[in-house]
Design an enzyme around this catalytic site. Structure first.
Site: not given
Ligand code: MRU
Length: 358
Positions: A54-55, A205, A246, A256-257
């Site tokens: 992930r990432g 995370q 992202d 982003n998250k």
């Protein structure tokens, strides 16, 4: 700083050896360090969907290696190998929707396939392209670490209290990380007093991956509930929020998250600077603004359960896993091509015409 960062390198998430892809299973970290072996594109697509890897940059790199596996397998099977590889690429593209690095890496691999000449060995040349994608992400991390550290020093060189969200570290990239690369760089320069890591519900995370990476290197870190961030900004002298991305659109909006947007709003209110660190492979100039970014929604079980155990009432759960931070809440976007302060379309267009700084 480059040499000191290289000497401090401890963790990697992706390894290509003996013609197979190995991924460090991020679902079970930090309690178990388990490497899984992959030898088909379809299996790599599953690994991306299930978040073994992930990432944003790491997803792109894994997908590039997935194409190499597809090419090897399809050539061995014979027949119309190009059509079969195209289907593999489509499968990989379907694995997760938000991080543009996935599509960027697959496009690079597709273009390399299209440029093959009749006398070329497809497997060797595609492997070289995947290695280039992997290694240039590592180089980009080093450049961004230097640029981000310089930016912190320029604004306020003394001891920093930093806040980060999700995991934008070695586990999420081909190198040291984007946001965590800058934090590592600033630490090596003696500028970091403390790092506050949001736990990053629901997948954790922050508490599982970021805290593990930083603590392993002796960087002072504590974990906090995501909902504590405003209080921490008010009471702990936070100087910068530093996050990864992202997808960044042409106007400087940043996906982003989930939770990043509320951090940026809070940072603006508390006079805390907000830095986004991402390689240029995260910038999507084909989209004018963040409203156009596809936002992944994952299974509600990720919210309602822990380790398969139901936590609260069994009701419907809404689980968008990314949000979009508008450009006007961002002080700086740090890339390997340079730093854009107060991002807008004109500045990003100028940046994307530049060459990499390394
Ligand atoms: O769902 P994830 O864990 O893949 O989301 C990751 C993030 O949002 C990271 O902050 C982002 O990809 C940057 S990683 C260098």
């Amino acid at each position: 700083m480059r040499e000191r960062l290289l000497a401090a390198e401890k963790v990697k998430a992706i390894d290509w050896r003996d013609g197979a892809l190995y991924l460090l299973d991020q679902r079970v970290l930090p309690h178990k360090e388990q490497w899984l072996r992959y030898d088909s594109a379809g299996a790599v697509a599953d690994a991306i969907t299930s978040m073994v890897v992930r990432g944003a940059p790491a997803i792109g790199i894994a997908a590039a290696w997935g194409v190499v596996l597809g090419v090897r397998q399809r050539l061995a099977e014979g027949g119309d190998w190009r059509a079969a590889v195209a289907a593999d690429i489509a499968l990989l593209a379907d694995s997760r929707p938000t991080a543009v690095n996935l599509f960027w890496a697959l496009n690079r691999m597709r273009e390399r396939l299209e440029r093959l000449r009749p006398q070329d060995d497809p497997a060797t040349l595609l492997e070289a392209e995947a290695r280039l994608i992997h290694e240039s992400d590592r180089e980009a991390n080093l450049t961004m670490a230097q640029l981000g550290t310089d930016l912190i020093r320029k604004h306020q060189g003394s001891q920093q209290a930093l806040l980060t969200h999700c995991n934008a570290g070695a586990l999420a990239t081909g190198g040291f990380g984007t946001a965590l690369g800058v934090i590592r760089g600033a630490f090596l320069e003696g500028m970091v007093e403390h790092v506050y890591a949001d736990e990053t519900r629901p997948w954790l995370q922050g508490s599982r991956l970021t805290a593990w990476e930083l603590a392993n290197e002796g960087i002072p870190v504590s974990v906090n509930a995501d909902s504590a961030a405003a209080r921490i900004m008010k009471t702990k002298g936070i100087t910068w929020v530093i996050v990864g991305a992202d997808r960044i659109t042409a106007n400087g909006d940043v996906a982003n998250k989930i939770g990043t947007y509320q951090l940026a709003v809070n940072a603006m209110h508390h006079g805390v600077r907000f830095m986004v660190v991402a390689p240029s492979s995260t910038i999507d100039m084909s989209l004018d603004s963040g409203e156009l970014i596809p936002i992944e929604e994952r299974d509600g079980a990720e919210l309602l359960e822990v380790g398969g155990q139901l936590l609260g009432a069994q009701v419907e759960a809404f689980n968008p896993v990314f949000d979009v931070t508008p450009a006007d809440l961002i002080d700086a976007i740090v890339t390997e091509k340079g730093v854009v302060e107060r991002p807008d379309t004109a500045k990003l267009e100028q940046l994307m015409c530049r060459k990499r700084l390394h």
